[in-house]
Structures are given as structure tokens and as C-alpha cells.
Design a protein around this motif. Structure first.
Motif, PDB file in Angstrom:
ATOM      1  N   ASP A 191       0.876  -1.172   0.000  1.00 18.87           N
ATOM      2  CA  ASP A 191       0.000   0.000   0.000  1.00 18.87           C
ATOM      3  C   ASP A 191       0.909   1.215   0.000  1.00 18.87           C
ATOM      4  OD1 ASP A 191      -2.647  -1.179   0.344  1.00 18.87           O
ATOM      5  OD2 ASP A 191      -1.961  -1.720   2.350  1.00 18.87           O
ATOM      6  N   MET A 192       0.549   2.207  -0.785  1.00 20.70           N
ATOM      7  CA  MET A 192       1.284   3.463  -0.783  1.00 20.70           C
ATOM      8  C   MET A 192       0.270   4.591  -0.745  1.00 20.70           C
ATOM      9  SD  MET A 192       4.455   2.739  -3.382  1.00 20.70           S
ATOM     10  CE  MET A 192       5.446   4.122  -2.782  1.00 20.70           C
ATOM     11  N   ALA A 193       0.698   5.719  -0.243  1.00 20.22           N
ATOM     12  CA  ALA A 193      -0.178   6.880  -0.165  1.00 20.22           C
ATOM     13  C   ALA A 193       0.660   8.141  -0.190  1.00 20.22           C
ATOM     14  CB  ALA A 193      -1.013   6.843   1.116  1.00 20.22           C
ATOM     15  N   VAL A 194       0.028   9.213  -0.585  1.00 18.71           N
ATOM     16  CA  VAL A 194       0.638  10.526  -0.472  1.00 18.71           C
ATOM     17  C   VAL A 194      -0.404  11.451   0.164  1.00 18.71           C
ATOM     18  CG1 VAL A 194       0.019  11.227  -2.832  1.00 18.71           C
ATOM     19  CG2 VAL A 194       1.878  12.391  -1.650  1.00 18.71           C
ATOM     20  N   THR A 195       0.059  12.232   1.137  1.00 26.86           N
ATOM     21  CA  THR A 195      -0.795  13.184   1.827  1.00 26.86           C
ATOM     22  C   THR A 195      -0.191  14.571   1.654  1.00 26.86           C
ATOM     23  OG1 THR A 195      -1.354  11.501   3.469  1.00 26.86           O
ATOM     24  CG2 THR A 195      -1.832  13.798   4.045  1.00 26.86           C
ATOM     25  N   ARG A 196      -1.046  15.503   1.215  1.00 27.70           N
ATOM     26  CA  ARG A 196      -0.575  16.873   1.019  1.00 27.70           C
ATOM     27  C   ARG A 196      -1.758  17.823   1.145  1.00 27.70           C
ATOM     28  NH1 ARG A 196       1.822  17.990  -4.664  1.00 27.70           N
ATOM     29  NH2 ARG A 196      -0.380  17.859  -5.147  1.00 27.70           N
ATOM     30  N   SER A 197      -1.565  18.857   1.918  1.00 26.30           N
ATOM     31  CA  SER A 197      -2.550  19.945   2.039  1.00 26.30           C
ATOM     32  C   SER A 197      -3.967  19.440   2.269  1.00 26.30           C
ATOM     33  CB  SER A 197      -2.515  20.828   0.791  1.00 26.30           C
ATOM     34  OG  SER A 197      -1.233  21.371   0.596  1.00 26.30           O
ATOM     35  N   GLY A 198      -4.117  18.504   3.189  1.00 29.13           N
ATOM     36  CA  GLY A 198      -5.450  18.026   3.537  1.00 29.13           C
ATOM     37  C   GLY A 198      -6.068  17.066   2.545  1.00 29.13           C
ATOM     38  N   GLU A 199      -5.269  16.528   1.644  1.00 34.04           N
ATOM     39  CA  GLU A 199      -5.763  15.570   0.659  1.00 34.04           C
ATOM     40  C   GLU A 199      -4.884  14.322   0.703  1.00 34.04           C
ATOM     41  OE1 GLU A 199      -7.306  18.932  -2.499  1.00 34.04           O
ATOM     42  OE2 GLU A 199      -5.352  18.020  -2.795  1.00 34.04           O
ATOM     43  N   ARG A 200      -5.505  13.161   0.482  1.00 30.63           N
ATOM     44  CA  ARG A 200      -4.760  11.903   0.535  1.00 30.63           C
ATOM     45  C   ARG A 200      -5.164  11.008  -0.637  1.00 30.63           C
ATOM     46  NH1 ARG A 200      -5.098   9.797   5.993  1.00 30.63           N
ATOM     47  NH2 ARG A 200      -3.333  11.194   6.269  1.00 30.63           N
ATOM     48  N   LEU A 201      -4.143  10.524  -1.349  1.00 29.77           N
ATOM     49  CA  LEU A 201      -4.320   9.546  -2.417  1.00 29.77           C
ATOM     50  C   LEU A 201      -3.744   8.226  -1.932  1.00 29.77           C
ATOM     51  CD1 LEU A 201      -4.939   8.764  -5.401  1.00 29.77           C
ATOM     52  CD2 LEU A 201      -2.591   9.480  -5.922  1.00 29.77           C
ATOM     53  N   LEU A 202      -4.558   7.176  -1.955  1.00 29.49           N
ATOM     54  CA  LEU A 202      -4.131   5.846  -1.536  1.00 29.49           C
ATOM     55  C   LEU A 202      -4.065   4.946  -2.763  1.00 29.49           C
ATOM     56  CD1 LEU A 202      -6.619   5.691   1.411  1.00 29.49           C
ATOM     57  CD2 LEU A 202      -4.157   5.763   1.673  1.00 29.49           C
ATOM     58  N   TYR A 203      -3.029   4.091  -2.803  1.00 27.39           N
ATOM     59  CA  TYR A 203      -2.839   3.171  -3.921  1.00 27.39           C
ATOM     60  C   TYR A 203      -2.410   1.826  -3.386  1.00 27.39           C
ATOM     61  CZ  TYR A 203      -0.635   1.089  -8.057  1.00 27.39           C
ATOM     62  OH  TYR A 203      -0.264   0.254  -9.078  1.00 27.39           O
ATOM     63  N   VAL A 236       5.195  -6.299  -8.369  1.00 32.86           N
ATOM     64  CA  VAL A 236       4.697  -5.735  -9.623  1.00 32.86           C
ATOM     65  C   VAL A 236       3.228  -5.352  -9.409  1.00 32.86           C
ATOM     66  CG1 VAL A 236       4.249  -6.189 -12.050  1.00 32.86           C
ATOM     67  CG2 VAL A 236       6.243  -7.215 -10.936  1.00 32.86           C
ATOM     68  N   PRO A 237       2.888  -4.078  -9.607  1.00 32.40           N
ATOM     69  CA  PRO A 237       1.485  -3.683  -9.475  1.00 32.40           C
ATOM     70  C   PRO A 237       0.616  -4.451 -10.468  1.00 32.40           C
ATOM     71  CG  PRO A 237       2.899  -1.748  -9.591  1.00 32.40           C
ATOM     72  CD  PRO A 237       3.748  -2.953  -9.927  1.00 32.40           C
ATOM     73  N   THR A 238      -0.561  -4.860 -10.019  1.00 33.74           N
ATOM     74  CA  THR A 238      -1.464  -5.576 -10.915  1.00 33.74           C
ATOM     75  C   THR A 238      -2.248  -4.630 -11.805  1.00 33.74           C
ATOM     76  OG1 THR A 238      -3.189  -5.614  -9.218  1.00 33.74           O
ATOM     77  CG2 THR A 238      -1.735  -7.527  -9.351  1.00 33.74           C
ATOM     78  N   ARG A 239      -2.218  -3.366 -11.495  1.00 34.39           N
ATOM     79  CA  ARG A 239      -2.904  -2.347 -12.283  1.00 34.39           C
ATOM     80  C   ARG A 239      -1.916  -1.209 -12.511  1.00 34.39           C
ATOM     81  NH1 ARG A 239      -8.385   0.700 -10.397  1.00 34.39           N
ATOM     82  NH2 ARG A 239      -8.649   2.025 -12.211  1.00 34.39           N
ATOM     83  N   ALA A 240      -1.712  -0.865 -13.752  1.00 29.94           N
ATOM     84  CA  ALA A 240      -0.721   0.164 -14.092  1.00 29.94           C
ATOM     85  C   ALA A 240      -1.107   1.523 -13.512  1.00 29.94           C
ATOM     86  CB  ALA A 240      -0.588   0.263 -15.606  1.00 29.94           C
ATOM     87  N   TRP A 276      -1.278  -1.934  -4.519  1.00 27.19           N
ATOM     88  CA  TRP A 276      -0.699  -2.537  -5.722  1.00 27.19           C
ATOM     89  C   TRP A 276      -1.575  -3.635  -6.296  1.00 27.19           C
ATOM     90  CZ3 TRP A 276       5.178  -2.642  -6.511  1.00 27.19           C
ATOM     91  CH2 TRP A 276       5.707  -1.379  -6.227  1.00 27.19           C
ATOM     92  N   ALA A 277      -2.598  -4.051  -5.569  1.00 21.69           N
ATOM     93  CA  ALA A 277      -3.571  -4.999  -6.111  1.00 21.69           C
ATOM     94  C   ALA A 277      -4.567  -4.281  -7.017  1.00 21.69           C
ATOM     95  CB  ALA A 277      -4.295  -5.722  -4.987  1.00 21.69           C
ATOM     96  N   GLY A 278      -4.514  -2.940  -7.026  1.00 22.64           N
ATOM     97  CA  GLY A 278      -5.346  -2.183  -7.951  1.00 22.64           C
ATOM     98  C   GLY A 278      -6.256  -1.137  -7.330  1.00 22.64           C
ATOM     99  N   ALA A 279      -6.505  -1.210  -6.048  1.00 22.96           N
ATOM    100  CA  ALA A 279      -7.416  -0.248  -5.421  1.00 22.96           C
ATOM    101  C   ALA A 279      -6.801   1.144  -5.367  1.00 22.96           C
ATOM    102  CB  ALA A 279      -7.780  -0.710  -4.013  1.00 22.96           C
ATOM    103  N   ARG A 280      -7.634   2.130  -5.621  1.00 26.42           N
ATOM    104  CA  ARG A 280      -7.218   3.536  -5.565  1.00 26.42           C
ATOM    105  C   ARG A 280      -8.309   4.323  -4.851  1.00 26.42           C
ATOM    106  NH1 ARG A 280      -4.794   4.231 -11.440  1.00 26.42           N
ATOM    107  NH2 ARG A 280      -3.911   2.170 -11.627  1.00 26.42           N
ATOM    108  N   SER A 281      -7.891   5.250  -3.996  1.00 22.79           N
ATOM    109  CA  SER A 281      -8.849   6.068  -3.256  1.00 22.79           C
ATOM    110  C   SER A 281      -8.295   7.471  -3.099  1.00 22.79           C
ATOM    111  CB  SER A 281      -9.094   5.493  -1.856  1.00 22.79           C
ATOM    112  OG  SER A 281      -9.483   4.151  -1.920  1.00 22.79           O
ATOM    113  N   PHE A 282      -9.203   8.426  -2.967  1.00 19.97           N
ATOM    114  CA  PHE A 282      -8.822   9.814  -2.735  1.00 19.97           C
ATOM    115  C   PHE A 282      -9.756  10.393  -1.695  1.00 19.97           C
ATOM    116  CE2 PHE A 282      -9.608  14.331  -3.690  1.00 19.97           C
ATOM    117  CZ  PHE A 282      -8.339  14.828  -3.454  1.00 19.97           C
TER     118      PHE A 282
END
Length: 85
Positions: free
Chosen positions: A16-28, A79-83, A30-36
Motif C-alpha cells: 500500500d502506498m499513499a501521499v498526503t498533502r494539504s489536507g488531501e490523501r491519495l491511496l494506492y 509488480v502492481p497488478t494495475r498500471a 498494488w492490487a489495484g485499489a485507488r482512493s482519494f
């Protein structure tokens, strides 16, 4: 300023990876799930606002994408399952 998060237990699951900046968070995941999330409005991350065309999401991918590629270079067996977008 952006904070990049990385979570992985070898052999347990996809990273799982994420980036948090200025009150916003993107989660990724590697199985393919993405959230904001707008964590200023929704600190419990209850409402996923992910939209690949949202400029906020695109901007956070600009930060997270190179970090994902760096992890791939360090651990080529992951290897991420979703590019990436």
C-alpha cells in the motif's frame, strides 16, 4: 510539502502506498485499489472521492508515481497488478 507512506509486509499482501498533502490523501494498493480523500472535510476517510480526471488526484499522482517506480526498481518481484495512470 507532501508526505509519502509505504506499507508492506513481505509475503503477506500487496504493498500500500499513499501521499498526503494539504489536507488531501491519495491511496494506492498494488492490487489495484485507488482512493482519494479530502481529509480536512472527511478525516475518517469515509467518502472515497477518487476520479482519475480530478486535477487534485492528477497532482498527487505526480508525486506518488515516481515513488511507486522507485519501489519497483528496488524490489522487482513486486509488480502492481494495475498500471499507474
Amino acid at each position: 510539502r507532501a508526505l509519502v507512506h509505504f506499507n508492506y509486509i513481505n509475503g503477506w499482501a500487496q504493498p500500500d502506498m499513499a501521499v498526503t498533502r494539504s489536507g488531501e490523501r491519495l491511496l494506492y494498493n498494488w492490487a489495484g485499489a485507488r482512493s482519494f480523500y479530502d481529509i480536512d472535510v472527511d478525516p475518517g476517510e469515509g467518502t472515497d472521492l477518487y476520479d482519475a480526471t480530478d486535477t487534485r488526484v492528477i497532482s498527487l499522482w505526480d508525486v506518488l508515481g515516481p515513488e511507486v517506480r522507485a519501489v519497483e526498481a528496488m524490489w522487482p518481484h513486486l509488480v502492481p497488478t494495475r498500471a499507474l495512470p
